[in-house]
Design a protein around this motif. Structure first.
Motif, PDB file in Angstrom:
ATOM      1  N   ALA A   1     -13.052  26.337  71.799  1.00 36.17           N
ATOM      2  CA  ALA A   1     -14.142  26.983  72.531  1.00 36.17           C
ATOM      3  C   ALA A   1     -15.386  27.103  71.664  1.00 36.17           C
ATOM      4  O   ALA A   1     -16.515  26.915  72.140  1.00 36.17           O
ATOM      5  CB  ALA A   1     -13.701  28.366  73.019  1.00 36.17           C
ATOM      6  N   GLY A   2     -15.193  27.414  70.387  1.00 31.67           N
ATOM      7  CA  GLY A   2     -16.328  27.536  69.473  1.00 31.67           C
ATOM      8  C   GLY A   2     -17.030  26.211  69.269  1.00 31.67           C
ATOM      9  O   GLY A   2     -18.264  26.133  69.266  1.00 31.67           O
TER      10      GLY A   2
ATOM     11  N   ALA B   1     -15.683  37.839  70.948  1.00 32.45           N
ATOM     12  CA  ALA B   1     -15.536  37.121  69.680  1.00 32.45           C
ATOM     13  C   ALA B   1     -14.897  35.773  69.936  1.00 32.45           C
ATOM     14  O   ALA B   1     -13.938  35.669  70.709  1.00 32.45           O
ATOM     15  CB  ALA B   1     -14.686  37.925  68.698  1.00 32.45           C
ATOM     16  N   VAL B   2     -15.425  34.748  69.305  1.00 26.79           N
ATOM     17  CA  VAL B   2     -14.852  33.399  69.416  1.00 26.79           C
ATOM     18  C   VAL B   2     -14.971  32.712  68.063  1.00 26.79           C
ATOM     19  O   VAL B   2     -16.021  32.744  67.421  1.00 26.79           O
ATOM     20  CB  VAL B   2     -15.549  32.582  70.526  1.00 26.79           C
TER      21      VAL B   2
ATOM     22  N   TYR C   1     -14.520  42.676  64.221  1.00 28.87           N
ATOM     23  CA  TYR C   1     -13.333  42.137  64.884  1.00 28.87           C
ATOM     24  C   TYR C   1     -12.222  41.831  63.885  1.00 28.87           C
ATOM     25  O   TYR C   1     -11.280  41.123  64.198  1.00 28.87           O
ATOM     26  CB  TYR C   1     -13.700  40.877  65.666  1.00 28.87           C
ATOM     27  N   ASN C   2     -12.338  42.366  62.684  1.00 27.01           N
ATOM     28  CA  ASN C   2     -11.354  42.117  61.648  1.00 27.01           C
ATOM     29  C   ASN C   2     -10.166  43.057  61.835  1.00 27.01           C
ATOM     30  O   ASN C   2     -10.315  44.273  61.766  1.00 27.01           O
ATOM     31  CB  ASN C   2     -11.994  42.323  60.267  1.00 27.01           C
TER      32      ASN C   2
ATOM     33  N   ILE D   1     -10.966  32.047  71.720  1.00 29.14           N
ATOM     34  CA  ILE D   1     -11.640  33.238  72.227  1.00 29.14           C
ATOM     35  C   ILE D   1     -10.744  34.435  71.926  1.00 29.14           C
ATOM     36  O   ILE D   1      -9.648  34.547  72.466  1.00 29.14           O
ATOM     37  CB  ILE D   1     -11.902  33.146  73.741  1.00 29.14           C
ATOM     38  N   GLU D   2     -11.199  35.334  71.079  1.00 27.91           N
ATOM     39  CA  GLU D   2     -10.341  36.419  70.621  1.00 27.91           C
ATOM     40  C   GLU D   2     -10.518  37.718  71.405  1.00 27.91           C
ATOM     41  O   GLU D   2      -9.590  38.503  71.517  1.00 27.91           O
ATOM     42  CB  GLU D   2     -10.571  36.657  69.124  1.00 27.91           C
ATOM     43  N   TYR D   3     -11.713  37.959  71.915  1.00 25.51           N
ATOM     44  CA  TYR D   3     -11.946  39.174  72.693  1.00 25.51           C
ATOM     45  C   TYR D   3     -12.879  38.867  73.854  1.00 25.51           C
ATOM     46  O   TYR D   3     -13.887  38.190  73.676  1.00 25.51           O
ATOM     47  CB  TYR D   3     -12.577  40.283  71.838  1.00 25.51           C
ATOM     48  N   VAL D   4     -12.540  39.379  75.034  1.00 27.99           N
ATOM     49  CA  VAL D   4     -13.456  39.328  76.167  1.00 27.99           C
ATOM     50  C   VAL D   4     -13.444  40.694  76.848  1.00 27.99           C
ATOM     51  O   VAL D   4     -12.475  41.445  76.757  1.00 27.99           O
ATOM     52  CB  VAL D   4     -13.072  38.241  77.206  1.00 27.99           C
TER      53      VAL D   4
END
Length: 233
Positions: free
Chosen positions: A60-61, A53-54, A176-177, A32-35
């Motif tokens: 998680a994905g 973003a995941v 999200y890059n 999980i990259e962003y919450v």
């Protein structure tokens, strides 16, 4: 996001590594990259996390967690505002496994997902597909999460797929890059621009005065030129 860097690179087989620019890098964590934080109940002081973003290749994905879903409970407990940081750590960096109660973007259809933290290969090509628009134009969609030259073969495969499907327009999702290798950016620019622009300047690196005094004349990156070893795309 992280207090450490992945110093060691792990090779996932010589044959696979030989098709890209180098050795694959392993990523650690839940994926999980962003919450984003949201307050659910002001009266009860409860909150929730909206998944930004995941990685689809992460724990998680693979467990089914998707962007836009809402995490409202952690290990069966509502997320209290006073315990938000503790809940955040459990969701993003779980020790062992964590069970989260997830809702869709309308805060409906709850379900439970169990995942943990582990090493995984995070291919930056998160999604590649095509759709036919109302005017019968074939539109490609590519979600590309980082310019990582160790996965340039995956980027090449994605564009080959889009080309094979007859894509005329392209939606390039870089929301999200966080950046990365210039040579991978050049590779993408080459695929988008195509043969008619071969040899044109894509970017120019100009060093500062101190670097110029040391003899650095900078670099020029041209469409089609690999700029990494010999050859062209």
């Amino acid at each position: 996001q992280y207090f450490y860097s992945n110093i060691v690179r792990y090779e996932s087989g010589e044959e696979e590594a030989s098709r890209t620019r180098g050795v694959r890098e392993m990523t650690e964590g839940s994926g999980i990259e962003y919450v984003y934080y949201t307050l659910v109940s002001a009266a009860k002081r409860t909150c929730a996390f909206i998944v930004g973003a995941v990685s689809p290749y992460s724990p998680a994905g693979k467990a089914g967690l998707k962007r836009g879903e809402i995490i409202a409970e952690v290990n069966g407990e509502p997320i209290q505002e006073s315990e938000m940081e503790n809940a955040f750590e459990k969701v993003i960096y779980p020790s062992g496994s964590v069970t989260v109660t997830v809702y869709d973007s309308r805060f409906e259809n709850p379900r439970q997902i169990v995942y943990g933290s582990e090493s995984y290969e995070d291919n930056p090509v998160w999604k590649c597909c095509s759709v036919t628009a109302a005017n019968n134009v074939k539109v490609g969609y590519l979600c590309y999460n980082s310019f990582n030259m160790y996965y340039d073969d995956k980027l090449l495969e994605a564009f080959a797929t889009l080309q094979g499907e007859g894509v005329e327009d392209l939606i390039l999702d870089l929301r999200y890059n966080g950046g990365g290798h210039v040579v991978s950016s050049l590779l993408m620019g080459t695929f988008v621009a195509g043969q008619p622009h071969k040899g044109e300047i894509y970017s120019r690196m100009v060093p500062n005065a101190q670097r110029q005094a040391a003899g650095d004349r900078g670099s020029v990156f041209r469409i089609g030129n690999m700029n990494y070893g010999d050859g062209t795309y």
